[in-house]
Scaffold this motif. Structure first.
Motif, short mmCIF file in Angstrom:
data_model
loop_
_atom_site.label_atom_id
_atom_site.label_comp_id
_atom_site.label_asym_id
_atom_site.label_seq_id
_atom_site.Cartn_x
_atom_site.Cartn_y
_atom_site.Cartn_z
N LEU A 215 0.83 -1.22 0.00
CA LEU A 215 0.00 0.00 0.00
C LEU A 215 0.86 1.26 0.00
O LEU A 215 0.47 2.28 -0.58
CB LEU A 215 -0.92 0.00 1.22
N ALA A 216 2.02 1.20 0.65
CA ALA A 216 2.87 2.39 0.78
C ALA A 216 3.44 2.84 -0.55
O ALA A 216 3.59 4.04 -0.80
CB ALA A 216 4.00 2.12 1.78
N ILE A 217 3.76 1.88 -1.43
CA ILE A 217 4.39 2.24 -2.70
C ILE A 217 3.45 3.08 -3.58
O ILE A 217 3.81 4.18 -4.00
CB ILE A 217 4.88 0.97 -3.44
N PRO A 218 2.20 2.62 -3.85
CA PRO A 218 1.31 3.48 -4.64
C PRO A 218 0.93 4.77 -3.93
O PRO A 218 0.75 5.81 -4.56
CB PRO A 218 0.07 2.60 -4.89
N PHE A 219 0.84 4.71 -2.58
CA PHE A 219 0.54 5.93 -1.82
C PHE A 219 1.65 6.96 -2.04
O PHE A 219 1.37 8.15 -2.27
CB PHE A 219 0.41 5.60 -0.33
N GLY A 220 2.90 6.53 -1.97
CA GLY A 220 4.03 7.43 -2.16
C GLY A 220 4.10 7.99 -3.56
O GLY A 220 4.58 9.11 -3.78
N ILE A 221 3.64 7.20 -4.55
CA ILE A 221 3.67 7.64 -5.95
C ILE A 221 2.54 8.61 -6.27
O ILE A 221 2.76 9.68 -6.86
CB ILE A 221 3.62 6.41 -6.89
N PHE A 222 1.32 8.24 -5.87
CA PHE A 222 0.14 9.01 -6.30
C PHE A 222 -0.31 10.07 -5.28
O PHE A 222 -1.01 11.02 -5.65
CB PHE A 222 -1.02 8.06 -6.59
N PHE A 223 0.05 9.88 -4.02
CA PHE A 223 -0.37 10.83 -2.99
C PHE A 223 0.85 11.38 -2.25
O PHE A 223 0.83 11.55 -1.03
CB PHE A 223 -1.33 10.15 -2.00
N PHE A 224 1.92 11.62 -3.01
CA PHE A 224 3.20 12.01 -2.41
C PHE A 224 3.10 13.30 -1.59
O PHE A 224 3.88 13.51 -0.66
CB PHE A 224 4.27 12.15 -3.48
N GLU A 225 2.14 14.16 -1.94
CA GLU A 225 2.04 15.42 -1.20
C GLU A 225 1.55 15.20 0.24
O GLU A 225 1.73 16.07 1.10
CB GLU A 225 1.10 16.40 -1.92
N TYR A 226 0.92 14.04 0.50
CA TYR A 226 0.44 13.74 1.86
C TYR A 226 1.46 12.94 2.67
O TYR A 226 1.28 12.76 3.88
CB TYR A 226 -0.87 12.96 1.80
N ALA A 227 2.50 12.44 2.02
CA ALA A 227 3.48 11.60 2.71
C ALA A 227 4.13 12.30 3.91
O ALA A 227 4.29 11.69 4.98
CB ALA A 227 4.54 11.11 1.73
N PRO A 228 4.53 13.58 3.78
CA PRO A 228 5.14 14.24 4.95
C PRO A 228 4.24 14.30 6.18
O PRO A 228 4.72 14.32 7.31
CB PRO A 228 5.44 15.65 4.42
N ALA A 229 2.92 14.29 5.93
CA ALA A 229 1.99 14.38 7.06
C ALA A 229 2.02 13.14 7.93
O ALA A 229 1.74 13.21 9.14
CB ALA A 229 0.57 14.60 6.53
N ILE A 230 2.36 11.98 7.33
CA ILE A 230 2.40 10.74 8.13
C ILE A 230 3.82 10.36 8.53
O ILE A 230 4.04 9.32 9.14
CB ILE A 230 1.75 9.57 7.36
N LYS A 231 4.78 11.22 8.16
CA LYS A 231 6.17 10.94 8.54
C LYS A 231 6.32 10.84 10.05
O LYS A 231 7.19 10.12 10.57
CB LYS A 231 7.09 12.03 7.99
N LEU A 232 5.46 11.55 10.77
CA LEU A 232 5.47 11.53 12.23
C LEU A 232 5.38 10.10 12.76
O LEU A 232 6.05 9.74 13.74
CB LEU A 232 4.30 12.37 12.76
N ILE A 233 4.54 9.28 12.11
CA ILE A 233 4.35 7.90 12.57
C ILE A 233 5.66 7.12 12.46
O ILE A 233 6.06 6.39 13.37
CB ILE A 233 3.24 7.21 11.74
N GLY A 234 6.34 7.29 11.32
CA GLY A 234 7.62 6.61 11.13
C GLY A 234 8.66 7.09 12.13
O GLY A 234 9.44 6.29 12.66
N ASP A 235 8.68 8.39 12.40
CA ASP A 235 9.65 8.94 13.36
C ASP A 235 9.42 8.38 14.76
O ASP A 235 10.36 8.03 15.47
CB ASP A 235 9.55 10.46 13.39
N ILE A 236 8.14 8.29 15.16
CA ILE A 236 7.82 7.75 16.48
C ILE A 236 8.21 6.28 16.56
O ILE A 236 8.74 5.80 17.58
CB ILE A 236 6.32 7.93 16.79
#
Length: 407
Positions: free
Chosen positions: A16-37
């Motif tokens: 799911l992450a791969i197409p999300f990063g390709i097609f909805f890349f502008e929203y990726a920074p918003a969920i970066k918080l989850i990865g950082d935590i």
């Protein structure tokens, strides 16, 4: 509906992450918080679980006064084979260089690394802590490991009441930290989704870069598998034959159940009951040796994990454009061995321990995001090598004690 197994959850999150990063890349920074935590949670638990595991393991030797000779043989064997495994992994990753040429826009100057400002002599001296509380607060792992072993050893030299109290305390602490680790690991799919989608989003404008990352990860995974197969199918059987002159491949056949269990569950702890049973019933190892060597091995002997950690640390350094010196790679080898000793026998434990190895040489923990996509594949092959290393140790020790084995 039954919840999918963790590895399936991780694979689904990657898919799911791969197409999300390709097609909805502008929203990726918003969920970066989850990865950082998620990354910070791994870092949070790594040192407590290593410290409590080492103190518990070393202090437990006090109950085996009559097995002092066995303890010496067993621990020497475990350390030797673990060093061989991680050196093999480092040689492979330096030969094939899977991370070189992967442009991730992650390059950092080597001068930013903590280890580059110290000579090899200074790095060795710094293993002995001058202020353990400072090292605990900064996450300086090698002095922490040294102190944990030192502390555990002197628990065995204390009065009986002190030994019982301290052993009970650290056993309990380790159990709590294990439960915390398992809780954190449950959130791996969400951390994977956030980290992978951000990596893809950063590279989505250049498909060639994305293909380069996938290709590089493929080579990296092949190196982990290749190294584990070489160590598990050639080096360990050769060691068994060299010490005992017994048939190593018959032994592998006898260990097929625990090895398959380790492969499918990615947990050496889950395989331990089968390893104990088959080693005694099929191989003919006495209960005295099997019940000492194998449980100790499931805690401190992680050949496959050490190899994986060595490969991973240098692969991440290559991806960041960092050329580690011989001295720095020695620190990787040493830390991989010691982190493997403190690694828990549970699925995804290697992911927790790799934060320790990266921290020892000052590499950014965000580099873990590169290998999360193939973590499960690597886990599947390194766990059977961990288990087989324990089984080989039991055979070698039993043979050295004059036991007649069915090999």
């Amino acid at each position: 509906m039954k919840k999918p197994a963790l590895h399936w959850q991780i694979l689904i999150s990657i898919a799911l992450a791969i197409p999300f990063g390709i097609f909805f890349f502008e929203y990726a920074p918003a969920i970066k918080l989850i990865g950082d935590i998620f990354i910070r949670s791994l870092k949070m638990i790594a040192i407590p679980i290593v410290f409590s595991s080492l103190v518990m393991g070393v202090s437990s030797l006090s109950g085996y006064k009559d097995l002092g000779r066995l303890a010496g043989k067993t621990i020497s064997f475990y350390l030797a084979t673990t060093v061989i495994a991680v050196v093999l992994g480092v040689l492979l990753v330096n030969t094939f260089k899977p991370g070189v040429g992967v442009d991730l826009n992650l390059s950092e100057p080597v001068s930013d690394l903590a280890v580059t400002s110290m000579s090899f002599k200074d790095q060795v001296i710094r293993i002995v802590p001058q202020n353990i509380f400072e090292d605990l607060s900064t996450g300086n792992l090698l002095p922490i490991i040294f102190f944990a072993i030192f502390f555990g050893f002197f628990i065995t030299r204390s009065s009986e009441s002190t030994k019982l109290t301290m052993s009970a305390f650290f056993n309990s602490a380790f159990e709590v930290f294990m439960k915390m680790t398992l809780f954190i690991v449950k959130f791996t799919p969400y951390g994977v989704f956030a980290i992978v989608s951000n990596i893809v989003a950063d590279q989505q404008a250049d498909p060639e870069k994305l293909i380069g990352i996938v290709s590089s990860l493929g080579v990296y995974t092949a190196l982990v598998w290749g190294g584990c197969i070489i160590h598990g199918a050639i080096i360990l059987p050769s060691i068994l034959y060299g010490f005992t002159k017994l048939n190593p491949y018959k032994h592998i056949q006898q260990m097929s159940l625990p090895l398959l269990t380790a492969f499918s569950t990615c947990s050496s702890g889950a395989s331990l009951p089968f390893t104990l049973k088959e080693s005694q019933e099929k191989t003919g190892i006495s209960n005295k040796i099997a019940s000492f060597v194998l449980p100790l091995g499931s805690t401190v002997n992680m050949n496959g994990t050490a190899l994986y950690e060595g490969v991973t640390a240098i692969f991440i350094a290559q991806a960041y454009g960092i050329d580690l010196t011989i001295g720095q790679q020695f620190v990787v080898i040493l830390t991989s061995v010691l982190a493997a000793v403190g690694s828990a026998g549970i699925p995804m434990a290697g992911l927790v321990m790799i934060t320790v190895v990266l921290g020892a040489v000052g590499l950014p923990l965000e580099g873990i995001g590169l290998i999360l996509a193939v973590q499960q594949l690597c886990d599947m092959i390194r766990t059977p090598v961990n288990v087989y290393g324990d089984a080989v140790a039991a055979v070698v020790v039993a043979n050295s004690e004059g036991e007649k084995l069915n090999l």
